[in-house]
Scaffold this motif. Structure first.
Motif, PDB file in Angstrom:
ATOM      1  N   LEU A 129       3.568   7.295   4.215  1.00  0.00           N
ATOM      2  CA  LEU A 129       1.834   6.997   4.544  1.00  0.00           C
ATOM      3  C   LEU A 129       0.623   7.178   5.135  1.00  0.00           C
ATOM      4  O   LEU A 129      -0.059   6.776   6.077  1.00  0.00           O
ATOM      5  CB  LEU A 129       2.609   5.105   5.819  1.00  0.00           C
ATOM      6  N   GLY A 130       0.664   8.935   5.036  1.00  0.00           N
ATOM      7  CA  GLY A 130      -0.459   9.679   5.686  1.00  0.00           C
ATOM      8  C   GLY A 130      -0.429  10.253   6.723  1.00  0.00           C
ATOM      9  O   GLY A 130      -0.999  11.292   8.052  1.00  0.00           O
ATOM     10  N   LYS A 131       0.897  10.084   6.683  1.00  0.00           N
ATOM     11  CA  LYS A 131       1.483  10.149   8.720  1.00  0.00           C
ATOM     12  C   LYS A 131       2.492  11.698   8.698  1.00  0.00           C
ATOM     13  O   LYS A 131       3.520  11.345   7.714  1.00  0.00           O
ATOM     14  CB  LYS A 131       1.866   9.212   9.507  1.00  0.00           C
ATOM     15  N   LYS A 132       2.590  12.776   9.462  1.00  0.00           N
ATOM     16  CA  LYS A 132       3.438  13.740   9.691  1.00  0.00           C
ATOM     17  C   LYS A 132       4.766  13.020  10.658  1.00  0.00           C
ATOM     18  O   LYS A 132       4.560  12.291  11.567  1.00  0.00           O
ATOM     19  CB  LYS A 132       2.523  14.873   9.798  1.00  0.00           C
ATOM     20  N   TYR A 133       5.990  13.686  10.108  1.00  0.00           N
ATOM     21  CA  TYR A 133       7.525  13.712  11.081  1.00  0.00           C
ATOM     22  C   TYR A 133       7.755  15.045  10.744  1.00  0.00           C
ATOM     23  O   TYR A 133       8.701  14.738  10.265  1.00  0.00           O
ATOM     24  CB  TYR A 133       7.649  11.936  10.553  1.00  0.00           C
TER      25      TYR A 133
ATOM     26  N   GLY B 276       0.669  -1.178  -0.122  1.00  0.00           N
ATOM     27  CA  GLY B 276       0.151   0.042  -0.352  1.00  0.00           C
ATOM     28  C   GLY B 276       1.145   1.023   0.361  1.00  0.00           C
ATOM     29  O   GLY B 276       0.412   2.211   0.148  1.00  0.00           O
ATOM     30  N   TYR B 277       2.432   1.411  -0.609  1.00  0.00           N
ATOM     31  CA  TYR B 277       3.128   2.379  -0.659  1.00  0.00           C
ATOM     32  C   TYR B 277       3.003   2.491  -1.550  1.00  0.00           C
ATOM     33  O   TYR B 277       2.384   2.300  -3.051  1.00  0.00           O
ATOM     34  CB  TYR B 277       3.955   2.088   0.362  1.00  0.00           C
ATOM     35  N   SER B 278       3.657   4.059  -1.893  1.00  0.00           N
ATOM     36  CA  SER B 278       3.264   4.573  -2.916  1.00  0.00           C
ATOM     37  C   SER B 278       4.908   5.494  -3.663  1.00  0.00           C
ATOM     38  O   SER B 278       5.606   5.152  -3.062  1.00  0.00           O
ATOM     39  CB  SER B 278       2.508   5.707  -3.527  1.00  0.00           C
ATOM     40  N   GLN B 279       4.488   5.804  -4.780  1.00  0.00           N
ATOM     41  CA  GLN B 279       6.370   6.029  -5.511  1.00  0.00           C
ATOM     42  C   GLN B 279       6.980   7.068  -4.160  1.00  0.00           C
ATOM     43  O   GLN B 279       7.494   7.832  -4.043  1.00  0.00           O
ATOM     44  CB  GLN B 279       6.384   6.811  -6.266  1.00  0.00           C
ATOM     45  N   THR B 280       5.537   8.604  -4.468  1.00  0.00           N
ATOM     46  CA  THR B 280       5.747   9.082  -3.166  1.00  0.00           C
ATOM     47  C   THR B 280       6.308   8.890  -1.789  1.00  0.00           C
ATOM     48  O   THR B 280       7.402   9.803  -1.564  1.00  0.00           O
ATOM     49  CB  THR B 280       4.444  10.300  -2.682  1.00  0.00           C
ATOM     50  N   ASP B 281       5.994   8.190  -0.811  1.00  0.00           N
ATOM     51  CA  ASP B 281       6.125   7.562  -0.108  1.00  0.00           C
ATOM     52  C   ASP B 281       7.832   6.624   0.042  1.00  0.00           C
ATOM     53  O   ASP B 281       8.686   6.515   0.852  1.00  0.00           O
ATOM     54  CB  ASP B 281       5.780   6.042   0.693  1.00  0.00           C
TER      55      ASP B 281
END
Length: 454
Positions: free
Chosen positions: A255-259, A211-216
């Protein structure tokens, strides 16, 4: 001997040594669980160097090579000196690769806790590095010793962090040269490399369908920019080093989470959360069931492992205990075909051997098709029967088994009972007993369906 004892020593372990079936027969499950209580999980009985020491030696050899070239006055002499220095370095690297590989195999052959060594092999292949080039030839075998083995019974996230920071992994997937576009080094033309980030997501954690993307991939790559290797001639640190001037500044989203944090803490937080992701649990638990039990493991078994993974936040020991206790793990049919490495180790365990010659180990595994640290891909060696049972591979096993049978004085019938118990087919039993010679009998045993599978 019970069939459960035979399964315990062969399916979960690396094959029975003499008297091991008897030891496991009283309570096969508890016998295996006791393996997981050993501290440390595996013990290397050698004095081979740490990766930091290897790095210093390689730097010294490189410096000597440069000095020899500098001192040389003629082009022909320069070439000769350069070749001599390179050959010295290659000999050192090749020797270390073979020594490390043989030591691990010999420890697996002689250990009374072979389940632990099988688990080490599993994760070493899961975090596969290939000995490409001089540095990696010497450094690759240290990854499993320094990053995997100490975390073998702990939390998966700790193993992931240790592996990702290890010099062998950083160099193998080029992260020592990965710098953020907006970092000080990035502005000087040093670019971003996504190799390590991609393999972490695709192979080490979430899985290709996680479920990850190239952006991830790009965001994780930026999160671990500056994760590099210390230069023994320039840096005070050894091994892993965080180069702040190469780290991409700013917050990340994975994956939708901010760091929001920056620096080393950012990459560490990203890896920990990936390790705890549901897709990682699914991917790793399937691989464990696939490796230990069957090329097509029951979904009910995988689900049990996933639940335990979530309940324990990825504790490897607890997941393994669940695997051992699961009814699905103890089906009588031997569903897994041994890899060349497993075949080699189990053959020597069967005869109670110890301390196999270094060249014998390395050359045999090369002949059988599974040279240590030479998978050639971050995906590691294959773990399906179809990867290892081709015609040429079978011929290699027959030739190797025949050569081994010529060198050892083995009573095939006795070994058959001590490794497989009474659980052999009439066809195998009769073929071994009716063999024309001791050599032929032992070869037939090693090449029997019961010994080739676990």
């Amino acid at each position: 001997m019970s069939i459960q004892a035979t399964i315990a020593v062969n399916r979960f372990g690396l094959g029975a040594r003499p008297n091991e079936l008897a030891q496991a027969s009283a309570d096969p499950q508890q016998w295996l669980i006791k393996h997981l209580m050993q501290k440390p999980p595996v013990i290397f009985d050698d004095e081979l160097p740490h990766s930091n020491e290897i790095s210093k030696t390689l730097a010294l050899l490189k410096m000597q090579e440069r000095e020899e070239i500098k001192r040389a006055g003629k082009v022909s002499t320069t070439k000769s000196n350069k070749n001599n220095a390179k050959e010295k370095s290659k000999k050192y690297n090749r020797s270390l690769l073979q020594q490390f590989s043989a030591s691990t195999v010999n420890n697996a052959i002689s250990s009374p806790h072979s389940l632990n060594w099988r688990l080490l092999d599993f994760f070493s292949n899961h975090f596969s590095v290939s000995a490409n080039g001089a540095f990696l030839a010497a450094m690759s075998p240290t990854l499993e010793r320094e990053a995997i083995a100490p975390n073998l019974f702990g939390q998966f996230e700790d193993m992931l962090l240790a592996v990702t920071k290890h010099p062998a992994m950083l160099l193998y997937l080029n992260n020592e040269k990965s710098f953020g576009p907006d970092s000080r080094l990035g502005k000087k033309g040093k670019g971003l490399n996504e190799n390590l980030a991609r393999e972490i997501l695709e192979l080490h954690t979430l899985g290709v369908n996680g479920g990850y993307s190239q952006t991830d991939v790009t965001e994780l790559a930026k999160g671990i920019t500056g994760w590099s290797i210390a230069n023994p001639r320039k840096d005070e640190e050894q091994g892993f080093i965080f180069r702040k001037i190469g780290h991409q500044p700013g917050p990340r989203r994975l994956l939708g989470k901010k760091y929001p944090m920056w620096g080393l803490e950012q990459g560490e937080a990203m890896l920990k959360n990936i390790a705890r992701h549901p897709s990682t649990a699914k991917h790793l638990c399937y691989k464990l069931a696939h490796h230990f039990i069957s090329d097509n493991p029951p979904q009910t078994l995988v689900d049990k492992l996933i639940k335990r993974w979530h309940d324990t936040k990825g504790n490897i020991k607890e997941v393994m205990i669940t695997l051992i206790k699961a009814q699905e793990s103890w089906q009588p049919q031997a569903a897994k075909y041994k890899t060349p490495r497993e075949f080699f180790i189990s053959s020597f365990r069967a005869i109670g051997a110890n301390n196999i010659d270094t060249k014998n180990v390395f050359n045999s595994l090369l002949m059988l098709g599974q040279q240590p640290f030479n998978a050639g891909s971050p995906a590691g060696y294959g773990d399906d029967q179809s990867d290892w049972n081709g015609a040429s591979a079978l011929i290699s096993r027959v030739e190797w088994a025949s050569a081994l049978s010529s060198r050892v004085k083995a009573n095939a019938e006795s070994i058959m009972k001590s490794t497989l118990g009474e659980h052999v087919s009439q066809r195998t039993y009769k073929s071994v007993l009716r063999a024309e010679s001791r050599k032929q009998a032992f070869t037939l045993l090693l090449m029997s369906p019961e010994f080739l599978r676990r």
